[in-house]
Design an enzyme around this catalytic site. Structure first.
Site, short mmCIF file in Angstrom:
data_model
loop_
_atom_site.label_atom_id
_atom_site.label_comp_id
_atom_site.label_asym_id
_atom_site.label_seq_id
_atom_site.Cartn_x
_atom_site.Cartn_y
_atom_site.Cartn_z
CB THR A 266 -6.63 23.05 28.77
OG1 THR A 266 -5.29 23.16 29.18
CG2 THR A 266 -7.12 21.67 29.10
CE1 TYR B 225 -3.18 19.25 29.52
CE2 TYR B 225 -3.61 20.68 27.65
CZ TYR B 225 -3.40 20.51 29.00
OH TYR B 225 -3.41 21.58 29.83
CB THR C 31 -6.70 27.86 32.97
OG1 THR C 31 -5.71 26.84 32.97
CG2 THR C 31 -8.02 27.31 32.48
CG ASP C 32 -1.04 27.98 32.30
OD1 ASP C 32 -1.81 27.30 32.99
OD2 ASP C 32 -0.05 27.49 31.70
CE LYS D 84 -4.22 26.97 36.23
NZ LYS D 84 -3.67 26.57 34.93
CD GLU E 267 6.37 46.23 57.84
OE1 GLU E 267 7.52 45.87 58.13
OE2 GLU E 267 5.50 45.45 57.44
N1 GLU Z 1 -0.88 25.96 29.76
C1 GLU Z 1 -1.96 25.93 28.86
C2 GLU Z 1 -2.71 27.25 28.78
O1 GLU Z 1 -2.77 28.01 29.70
C3 GLU Z 1 -2.91 24.89 29.23
C4 GLU Z 1 -3.53 25.11 30.57
C5 GLU Z 1 -4.99 25.40 30.48
O2 GLU Z 1 -5.53 25.90 29.53
O3 GLU Z 1 -5.60 25.03 31.46
O4 GLU Z 1 -3.30 27.51 27.74
#
Ligand code: GLU
Length: 359
Positions: free
Chosen positions: A45, A58, A124-125, A197, A316
């Site tokens: 992103t 986007y 970020t994923d 995340k 367990e």
């Molecule tokens: N899904 C995309 C990725 O992880 C966009 C999400 C992001 O970067 O926040 O690159």
């Protein structure tokens, strides 16, 4: 010309030359003192482009590194910055292939001493997985910082520029030595081993659920408060590696059927991470299939679906009898990375368990 005027003239000339020299030296020192930071871009992103400033939709990974850097000219006051495009993907498409390329490039840059620190722009994923992979495979103690954005660069609320500035600030800070791989987002610094995340769309998505952030970036300053004692003593050398053993993750839930584990037994899988209920638990049917997997030589690692806490050995579940290992406090996706890297070197359960307890 009288003698005293001549003396004064020589003195003024001397002061002038001295002044010029000092100026040149100061300039030299300032230029020299700027650390060299290489930015490796992978997409996400932070390089996302949307239709308008007010729409959330986007496409990730559209904006090339040069454009990204030109949007934050302030970084050049902090460091001598160079950019390199490693990939241009949404991080949901991150792969072992790109991880190996990234890790090799970082090791190469540090080996030839062409940078003092590295910043990686990333979606970020799966940023937390890349952070763990690099934490375990970068052989140098120099700062490696992962950074991203939750809003595309074209959005009114875009967070990428500030995050990038903060990341370069962390990279350039002399306090960032020996911190391992870190993630810088939302004015916080997280240990790459712990960070995850936690919220699908919020700018405050990154957390270290068990232990919190290790530092803060605020008002042009980087302040560290904690440092992990669990950062790896042992690193995995992947500089010549071209692939990793296959490890899959299975999710636990009430009344789960064993079909997913059984399906894996017909493949070339070398490890299974089980994202178990509570303290890594499974029902009887799934347990039977996991036991079969273990008997076939597949390493079964119990992790959790709860999102925080650790898995305790022999609580367990009779791990010793079943031949299972536990992922300690690593979440399933991070456990998978340590298991893949461990399996590259050994299939000895005790050694693999020891890796999980040491990292
Ligand atoms: N899904 C995309 C990725 O992880 C966009 C999400 C992001 O970067 O926040 O690159």
């Amino acid at each position: 010309m009288n003698n005293s005027i001549l003396k004064k003239g020589v003195l003024v000339l001397f002061m002038f030359v001295l002044g010029l020299q000092t100026q040149a030296q100061t300039k030299n020192i300032t230029t020299k003192a700027l650390p060299r930071v290489t930015i490796l871009a992978t997409g996400g992103t932070i390089a996302g482009s949307g239709e308008s400033a007010t729409k959330a939709a986007y496409t990730a990974g559209k904006v090339p590194i040069d454009i990204l850097l030109s949007a934050v000219p302030q970084i050049h006051d902090l460091a001598k910055v160079k950019g390199e495009q490693i990939a241009q993907i949404g991080s949901q498409d991150m792969s072992v292939e790109v991880w190996l390329k990234l890790s090799k490039r970082i090791n190469e840059i540090f080996k030839e001493n062409s940078a003092d620190a590295i910043v990686i722009t990333h979606g970020t994923d799966t940023m937390e997985e890349t952070a763990t992979f690099l934490d375990l495979t970068v052989m140098f103690d120099k700062p490696v910082i992962l950074v991203g954005a939750m809003r595309p660069s074209t959005a009114m609320s875009q967070d990428g520029n500030k995050n990038l500035l903060d990341a370069v600030m962390v990279a350039a800070s002399p306090n960032s030595k020996d911190k391992g791989v870190v993630v810088v987002m939302n004015e916080l610094v997280f240990d790459g081993r712990d960070v995850t995340k936690t919220i699908t769309t919020s700018t405050s998505t990154f957390q270290s659920r068990n232990f919190g952030p290790i530092g803060l970036v605020y008002d042009g300053k980087v302040s560290y408060y904690y440092q992990s004692l669990r950062n790896p003593v042992k690193k995995f050398d992947v500089t010549k590696t071209t692939s990793l053993p296959q490890v899959e993750i299975i999710y636990g839930y009430a009344d789960a059927s064993p079909v997913t584990v059984d399906a894996l037994l017909t493949t070339n899988v070398k490890g299974i991470v089980y994202a178990g209920m509570g303290n890594g638990n499974f029902n009887a049917a799934v347990g039977k299939s996991l036991e079969n997997a273990s008997k076939k030589g597949i390493i079964v690692c119990r992790s959790n679906r709860a999102g925080s806490g650790r898995i305790t050995l022999l609580n367990e579940v009779d791990d010793a009898a079943l031949g299972f290992v536990v992922g300690d406090d690593l979440n399933p996706q991070k456990s998978r990375i340590l298991l893949m890297l461990s399996l590259m070197e050994t299939s000895d359960r005790a050694k693999i368990q020891s890796n999980f307890f040491k990292y």
